[in-house]
Design a protein around this motif. Sequence first.
Motif, mmCIF file in Angstrom:
data_model
loop_
_atom_site.group_PDB
_atom_site.id
_atom_site.type_symbol
_atom_site.label_atom_id
_atom_site.label_comp_id
_atom_site.label_asym_id
_atom_site.label_seq_id
_atom_site.Cartn_x
_atom_site.Cartn_y
_atom_site.Cartn_z
ATOM 1 N N MET A 1 43.925 -9.594 -33.632
ATOM 2 C CA MET A 1 42.797 -10.366 -34.133
ATOM 3 C C MET A 1 41.753 -9.394 -34.693
ATOM 4 S SD MET A 1 40.070 -12.853 -32.150
ATOM 5 C CE MET A 1 41.168 -14.240 -32.019
ATOM 6 N N LYS A 2 41.253 -9.745 -35.855
ATOM 7 C CA LYS A 2 40.181 -8.985 -36.488
ATOM 8 C C LYS A 2 38.901 -9.821 -36.376
ATOM 9 C CE LYS A 2 38.848 -7.213 -41.004
ATOM 10 N NZ LYS A 2 39.189 -7.202 -42.426
ATOM 11 N N VAL A 3 37.773 -9.169 -36.108
ATOM 12 C CA VAL A 3 36.489 -9.855 -36.017
ATOM 13 C C VAL A 3 35.769 -9.709 -37.353
ATOM 14 C CG1 VAL A 3 34.254 -9.953 -34.859
ATOM 15 C CG2 VAL A 3 36.326 -9.465 -33.544
ATOM 16 N N VAL A 4 35.310 -10.832 -37.904
ATOM 17 C CA VAL A 4 34.640 -10.861 -39.191
ATOM 18 C C VAL A 4 33.244 -11.455 -39.019
ATOM 19 C CG1 VAL A 4 34.704 -11.860 -41.517
ATOM 20 C CG2 VAL A 4 36.832 -11.168 -40.408
ATOM 21 N N HIS A 5 32.223 -10.738 -39.523
ATOM 22 C CA HIS A 5 30.860 -11.273 -39.557
ATOM 23 C C HIS A 5 30.753 -12.111 -40.831
ATOM 24 C CE1 HIS A 5 26.342 -10.487 -40.391
ATOM 25 N NE2 HIS A 5 26.505 -11.617 -39.747
ATOM 26 N N ILE A 6 30.468 -13.386 -40.684
ATOM 27 C CA ILE A 6 30.375 -14.287 -41.837
ATOM 28 C C ILE A 6 28.923 -14.278 -42.313
ATOM 29 C CG2 ILE A 6 30.868 -16.602 -42.693
ATOM 30 C CD1 ILE A 6 32.521 -16.945 -40.033
ATOM 31 N N SER A 7 28.670 -13.562 -43.394
ATOM 32 C CA SER A 7 27.290 -13.391 -43.840
ATOM 33 C C SER A 7 26.963 -14.136 -45.130
ATOM 34 C CB SER A 7 26.970 -11.904 -44.007
ATOM 35 O OG SER A 7 27.884 -11.310 -44.892
ATOM 36 N N GLN A 8 27.961 -14.455 -45.945
ATOM 37 C CA GLN A 8 27.692 -15.197 -47.181
ATOM 38 C C GLN A 8 27.380 -16.648 -46.824
ATOM 39 O OE1 GLN A 8 31.268 -14.477 -49.427
ATOM 40 N NE2 GLN A 8 30.359 -12.702 -50.445
ATOM 41 N N SER A 9 26.373 -17.206 -47.488
ATOM 42 C CA SER A 9 25.842 -18.504 -47.064
ATOM 43 C C SER A 9 26.846 -19.654 -47.134
ATOM 44 C CB SER A 9 24.574 -18.851 -47.824
ATOM 45 O OG SER A 9 24.832 -18.956 -49.197
ATOM 46 N N ALA A 10 27.649 -19.760 -48.177
ATOM 47 C CA ALA A 10 28.555 -20.911 -48.295
ATOM 48 C C ALA A 10 29.616 -20.935 -47.182
ATOM 49 C CB ALA A 10 29.200 -20.957 -49.676
ATOM 50 N N PRO A 11 30.380 -19.863 -46.983
ATOM 51 C CA PRO A 11 31.352 -19.915 -45.882
ATOM 52 C C PRO A 11 30.670 -19.953 -44.510
ATOM 53 C CG PRO A 11 31.466 -17.772 -46.989
ATOM 54 C CD PRO A 11 30.535 -18.638 -47.777
ATOM 55 N N ARG A 12 29.506 -19.321 -44.394
ATOM 56 C CA ARG A 12 28.783 -19.343 -43.112
ATOM 57 C C ARG A 12 28.358 -20.764 -42.773
ATOM 58 N NH1 ARG A 12 23.457 -16.178 -43.269
ATOM 59 N NH2 ARG A 12 22.824 -18.128 -44.239
ATOM 60 N N ASP A 13 27.811 -21.496 -43.760
ATOM 61 C CA ASP A 13 27.398 -22.878 -43.520
ATOM 62 C C ASP A 13 28.595 -23.755 -43.166
ATOM 63 O OD1 ASP A 13 24.866 -21.989 -44.128
ATOM 64 O OD2 ASP A 13 24.716 -23.088 -46.032
ATOM 65 N N ALA A 14 29.713 -23.542 -43.848
ATOM 66 C CA ALA A 14 30.922 -24.324 -43.571
ATOM 67 C C ALA A 14 31.429 -24.038 -42.156
ATOM 68 C CB ALA A 14 32.001 -24.019 -44.603
ATOM 69 N N CYS A 15 31.435 -22.768 -41.778
ATOM 70 C CA CYS A 15 31.902 -22.394 -40.439
ATOM 71 C C CYS A 15 30.927 -22.884 -39.367
ATOM 72 C CB CYS A 15 32.119 -20.895 -40.343
ATOM 73 S SG CYS A 15 33.555 -20.313 -41.277
ATOM 74 N N LEU A 16 29.624 -22.813 -39.643
ATOM 75 C CA LEU A 16 28.628 -23.292 -38.686
ATOM 76 C C LEU A 16 28.760 -24.795 -38.474
ATOM 77 C CD1 LEU A 16 26.159 -22.788 -36.881
ATOM 78 C CD2 LEU A 16 24.730 -23.089 -38.929
ATOM 79 N N ALA A 17 28.930 -25.560 -39.544
ATOM 80 C CA ALA A 17 29.108 -27.011 -39.416
ATOM 81 C C ALA A 17 30.352 -27.320 -38.585
ATOM 82 C CB ALA A 17 29.211 -27.656 -40.799
ATOM 83 N N THR A 18 31.439 -26.606 -38.849
ATOM 84 C CA THR A 18 32.681 -26.820 -38.114
ATOM 85 C C THR A 18 32.505 -26.451 -36.644
ATOM 86 O OG1 THR A 18 33.950 -26.415 -40.119
ATOM 87 C CG2 THR A 18 35.136 -26.210 -38.025
ATOM 88 N N LEU A 19 31.808 -25.344 -36.378
ATOM 89 C CA LEU A 19 31.545 -24.922 -35.007
ATOM 90 C C LEU A 19 30.745 -25.988 -34.264
ATOM 91 C CD1 LEU A 19 31.518 -22.738 -32.746
ATOM 92 C CD2 LEU A 19 29.471 -21.819 -33.843
ATOM 93 N N CYS A 20 29.666 -26.469 -34.861
ATOM 94 C CA CYS A 20 28.841 -27.499 -34.223
ATOM 95 C C CYS A 20 29.638 -28.769 -33.965
ATOM 96 C CB CYS A 20 27.607 -27.804 -35.073
ATOM 97 S SG CYS A 20 26.408 -26.463 -35.125
ATOM 98 N N ALA A 21 30.429 -29.180 -34.938
ATOM 99 C CA ALA A 21 31.248 -30.380 -34.767
ATOM 100 C C ALA A 21 32.265 -30.201 -33.636
ATOM 101 C CB ALA A 21 31.952 -30.727 -36.074
ATOM 102 N N ASN A 22 32.872 -29.020 -33.547
ATOM 103 C CA ASN A 22 33.854 -28.760 -32.499
ATOM 104 C C ASN A 22 33.218 -28.691 -31.120
ATOM 105 O OD1 ASN A 22 36.854 -28.060 -33.159
ATOM 106 N ND2 ASN A 22 35.662 -27.443 -34.939
ATOM 107 N N VAL A 23 32.074 -28.048 -31.013
ATOM 108 C CA VAL A 23 31.430 -27.879 -29.710
ATOM 109 C C VAL A 23 30.891 -29.202 -29.182
ATOM 110 C CG1 VAL A 23 29.419 -26.843 -28.552
ATOM 111 C CG2 VAL A 23 30.897 -25.440 -30.004
ATOM 112 N N TYR A 24 30.248 -29.990 -30.045
ATOM 113 C CA TYR A 24 29.578 -31.201 -29.583
ATOM 114 C C TYR A 24 30.423 -32.463 -29.700
ATOM 115 C CZ TYR A 24 25.413 -28.353 -29.371
ATOM 116 O OH TYR A 24 24.504 -27.377 -29.054
ATOM 117 N N GLY A 25 31.411 -32.488 -30.576
ATOM 118 C CA GLY A 25 32.251 -33.669 -30.723
ATOM 119 C C GLY A 25 31.577 -34.772 -31.516
#
Length: 186
Positions: A1-25
Amino acid sequence: MKVVHISQSAPRDACLATLCANVYGQQAGLTPLVVFTGTKNVLFDQEAARLLAGVDGDGKPLALALLVLDEAGEGMTVTHACEFVDGAKARLISELSLKAPLRVEVSDAGQEAFYQQCGIKRWFDGENGQRVGLGARHPAKHSDELTPTLSLDEALILRRFKHDPTAFAEAKDAFLSGLNSFPATL
């Protein structure tokens, strides 16, 4: 596994939305939207949070973790984490515990055991029955050296949504756009 810092706004926003949806349901009401909006507009803008992904050899995201700085800027707390492949969250947290001044806050023995397996070895009693775990790179030696993790004023964000329908619509659109554009590779 490689660790990637997601710093560009478009993929970061997409990943953040997915993270929030997964954590909270889906039954969490406005909480995922509030956390997404506050993190995106406050914590990321102030460079007080980092979104990291564990990816496979092809760059496919396997797990996500949101790290938020403490008030002293010395430690980073894992506030949210999710996985898309069994075991990926544990591998990501294990990698981060070796590289970052990591802190976790847990409320039960099962969570504590999970993070212990991820390399979080020092534990202190926290507030309200919580346990605070520190990775090897965290500078604190005692619990009284810990400063609070930066936090969002969720009530303020909710009030803004209530009184500013345009802000609510824009936040909702950004969240849904993020969910619909989760990257296949990072």
